[in-house]
Write a protein that holds these residues in place. Sequence first.
Motif, PDB file in Angstrom:
ATOM      1  N   ARG A 553      39.610  35.894  52.576  1.00  0.00           N
ATOM      2  CA  ARG A 553      40.642  35.742  51.557  1.00  0.00           C
ATOM      3  C   ARG A 553      40.086  35.153  50.261  1.00  0.00           C
ATOM      4  NH1 ARG A 553      45.587  32.871  54.050  1.00  0.00           N
ATOM      5  NH2 ARG A 553      44.153  32.355  55.713  1.00  0.00           N
ATOM      6  N   GLU A 555      36.995  35.456  49.161  1.00  0.00           N
ATOM      7  CA  GLU A 555      36.242  36.501  48.460  1.00  0.00           C
ATOM      8  C   GLU A 555      37.179  37.442  47.719  1.00  0.00           C
ATOM      9  OE1 GLU A 555      33.772  38.441  51.297  1.00  0.00           O
ATOM     10  OE2 GLU A 555      32.564  36.624  51.613  1.00  0.00           O
ATOM     11  N   LYS A 556      38.260  37.760  48.373  1.00  0.00           N
ATOM     12  CA  LYS A 556      39.220  38.688  47.780  1.00  0.00           C
ATOM     13  C   LYS A 556      39.804  38.097  46.499  1.00  0.00           C
ATOM     14  CE  LYS A 556      43.028  41.525  49.316  1.00  0.00           C
ATOM     15  NZ  LYS A 556      44.099  41.621  50.298  1.00  0.00           N
ATOM     16  N   ARG A 557      40.137  36.780  46.611  1.00  0.00           N
ATOM     17  CA  ARG A 557      40.713  36.112  45.439  1.00  0.00           C
ATOM     18  C   ARG A 557      39.747  36.145  44.267  1.00  0.00           C
ATOM     19  NH1 ARG A 557      43.014  32.086  48.586  1.00  0.00           N
ATOM     20  NH2 ARG A 557      41.252  30.714  48.173  1.00  0.00           N
ATOM     21  N   LYS A 559      37.279  38.219  43.745  1.00  0.00           N
ATOM     22  CA  LYS A 559      37.155  39.590  43.232  1.00  0.00           C
ATOM     23  C   LYS A 559      38.313  39.921  42.314  1.00  0.00           C
ATOM     24  CE  LYS A 559      34.544  42.162  46.639  1.00  0.00           C
ATOM     25  NZ  LYS A 559      34.682  42.963  47.847  1.00  0.00           N
ATOM     26  N   GLN A 560      39.513  39.530  42.783  1.00  0.00           N
ATOM     27  CA  GLN A 560      40.699  39.840  41.984  1.00  0.00           C
ATOM     28  C   GLN A 560      40.641  39.165  40.630  1.00  0.00           C
ATOM     29  OE1 GLN A 560      43.887  38.854  44.545  1.00  0.00           O
ATOM     30  NE2 GLN A 560      44.434  40.972  44.967  1.00  0.00           N
ATOM     31  N   LYS A 561      40.190  37.894  40.634  1.00  0.00           N
ATOM     32  CA  LYS A 561      40.099  37.139  39.384  1.00  0.00           C
ATOM     33  C   LYS A 561      39.176  37.843  38.412  1.00  0.00           C
ATOM     34  CE  LYS A 561      40.896  32.231  40.009  1.00  0.00           C
ATOM     35  NZ  LYS A 561      40.229  30.981  40.343  1.00  0.00           N
ATOM     36  N   LYS A 563      38.230  40.910  38.411  1.00  0.00           N
ATOM     37  CA  LYS A 563      38.791  42.188  37.988  1.00  0.00           C
ATOM     38  C   LYS A 563      39.771  41.974  36.841  1.00  0.00           C
ATOM     39  CE  LYS A 563      40.661  46.153  40.368  1.00  0.00           C
ATOM     40  NZ  LYS A 563      41.301  46.552  41.609  1.00  0.00           N
ATOM     41  N   LEU A 564      40.619  40.924  37.068  1.00  0.00           N
ATOM     42  CA  LEU A 564      41.615  40.612  36.052  1.00  0.00           C
ATOM     43  C   LEU A 564      40.966  40.294  34.712  1.00  0.00           C
ATOM     44  CD1 LEU A 564      44.354  38.434  37.750  1.00  0.00           C
ATOM     45  CD2 LEU A 564      44.699  40.426  36.289  1.00  0.00           C
ATOM     46  N   LYS A 565      39.896  39.495  34.820  1.00  0.00           N
ATOM     47  CA  LYS A 565      39.207  39.073  33.609  1.00  0.00           C
ATOM     48  C   LYS A 565      38.636  40.286  32.876  1.00  0.00           C
ATOM     49  CE  LYS A 565      37.045  34.700  32.827  1.00  0.00           C
ATOM     50  NZ  LYS A 565      36.232  33.670  33.454  1.00  0.00           N
TER      51      LYS A 565
END
Length: 631
Positions: A553, A555-557, A559-561, A563-565
């Motif tokens: 979880r 790692e996923k968070r 990655k998402q951050k 990506k968002l950036k």
Amino acid sequence: MKKPKSKQFRNKLRVSERETIKLLDSWIQSQKPDSGSNPMSLPPLPSNSPIGCLGGDSFSRYAGATRFDQLPLSKKTVDGLRDAGFVEMTDVQRATLPHALCGRDILGAAKTGSGKTLAFVIPVLEKLYRETWGPEDGVGSIIISPTRELAGQLFDVLKTVGKRHNFSAGLLIGGRKDIDTEKEHVNRLNILVCTPGRLLQHMDETPNFECSLLQVKFVYEAFKKLRPGIPLKCLHGRMKQGRRMGIYSEFCEQRSVLFSTDVASRGLDFNKAVDWVVQVDCPEDVKAYIHRAGRTARYHSGGRSVLFLMPSEMKMLEKLQAQKVPIQFIKANKKRLQPVSGLLSALLVKYPDMQYQAQRAFVTYLRSIHIQKEKEIFDVTKLPIDEFSASLGLPMTPKIRFLKQKNKSKTASETISLPASENSDRENLLEIPKEILDIGDIDEEEMDKAFLLKQDTPNEEEEKMSEITDARPATRISKKKKLKINIHRPMGTRLVYDDEGNALPPLARVAEIKSGNQSFVVDQGKKNEYYNQMREEMKQVDKEDKLLDRQRRREKRIKQKMKLKRGSLEEEDDEEHSASEEEATRDRPRKKSKKYYNSDSDDGERKENKDSSSLAEQEALALKLLNAMHS
Ligand SMILES: Nc1ncnc2c1ncn2[C@@H]1O[C@H](COP(=O)(O)OP(=O)(O)OP(=O)(O)O)[C@@H](O)[C@H]1O
């Protein structure tokens, strides 16, 4: 008023019925379709082909039949069907009835309105008919419906099609006030159509409502397997009258041990046959004690009776003494006690089917104590429940659902009238006044209760969860969903294999194999050790799983951050790009000042050139000069 039928006529009728049943049995056996085959794939029977016995041992084929009268059915059922206008079978009926009639289990699914009801109502009627089930035989079939209105519909179909049979039937559904009347009658009904909650309520609260044959059956089966060296017999109220009488006379003739419920305690005269009456559970009252003990010492012959009591039941002694029952108090010599729990655990390992029987025996026994009125003698909470469970050979104490639901008794009842006259065909089935049939809402609680029953032993956390969800309607849907999923979930069976790849019972790895035969002996200590080890293993695995899950979880968070950036940077870039393009086409002179990025900046921070306007001027100037040179 109809003239009562003479005894001679009734006898004649019985004989002819027995012959019909024999014929039906032969027909069913001789023509049974292959297991798993689809009767619909067979060519339909020609409408004029002969039906039934074709002479000698030859019978017509019934798989592939298209009409009800081409099936091996009793005349009573065929007539009932014809009276209701049912002649041709629907597809689901054609596919299932040939298998159901020869006693196979069926899981059927077909679209609504396709005639599924008759596909199971007919086999119910036929099975009881061929078993010569009678009013004194009690409950022979239970039809469970998820909703009250469906139960009502099923009951109507049963009444219509079964109107020529002599069975009694009842509709047991929630939502009515007086359950006590129902309790008085329920054990005399042959067919029950019910909703799950109401059925459970009877199982929990109605004395002697036991439809599974499991206090005597487990004890009897277990002792039989322990081979005590004397013939064993079993007698209980759920046995058919004929079978009961057969056992009774065998017991009178042959030296044997008879395991029995209170069904044998009244009325049966065993003559001089009984030397000992052993009462392993406390009788309901003094009268019950006398009835039980009275099976021995008949007339001039002698006999003995012994009664086992738990410490919490000792008050019964005072009651017996007050009624002048002669009593000799014996304290068991501990040295001579032989615990059977180890032997029973080994049996449960060897015969896994018996584990369920043992569980049911445990729950049924406790329930029988729980529903007794004399609370100063019968108090479930004072019984050594864990020891009792272990004494049946159970590795873990089953959950006792009804103790938790003590005050949750639901309202229910309906007026039941037993058949008023034997001569009236219509009244052979229980009549429930239609106007009091509750066809209200689907009873969610009943559904939930049934699902909970399916989950064998919910752990404490799950129970807490269910309390919470009960209190919060918003989360109730998800709870129901979860329970529904659980119902179809395959049971978690742990398989152990031997060296040759044969599957062994779950505890076989801690059992010692007796030389010569395939029986297992499980040491209680080893078994506990095994379960502890398994628990530890599971805890460890659980810990590792949680850790992994947390990592995943995280790692996923991240990655998402990222990506968002990235996304927001690109977006900004795009925005600027499109904006500059737009402006360039629309308003060239008002071109936005150029932006420059500091290439040294690692973090990609942008720096706007403060001299951007002068640069533009310089560009314009350079352009002017170039133009001048070319011209
Ligand atoms: N063989 C038959 N011949 C004529 N009518 C039939 C036959 N079987 C059933 N029916 C009628 O068809 C209708 C639907 O039957 P039934 O209620 O058994 O369907 P079902 O598949 O159980 O439907 P549901 O899934 O909605 O409960 C009823 O009116 C019933 O009387």
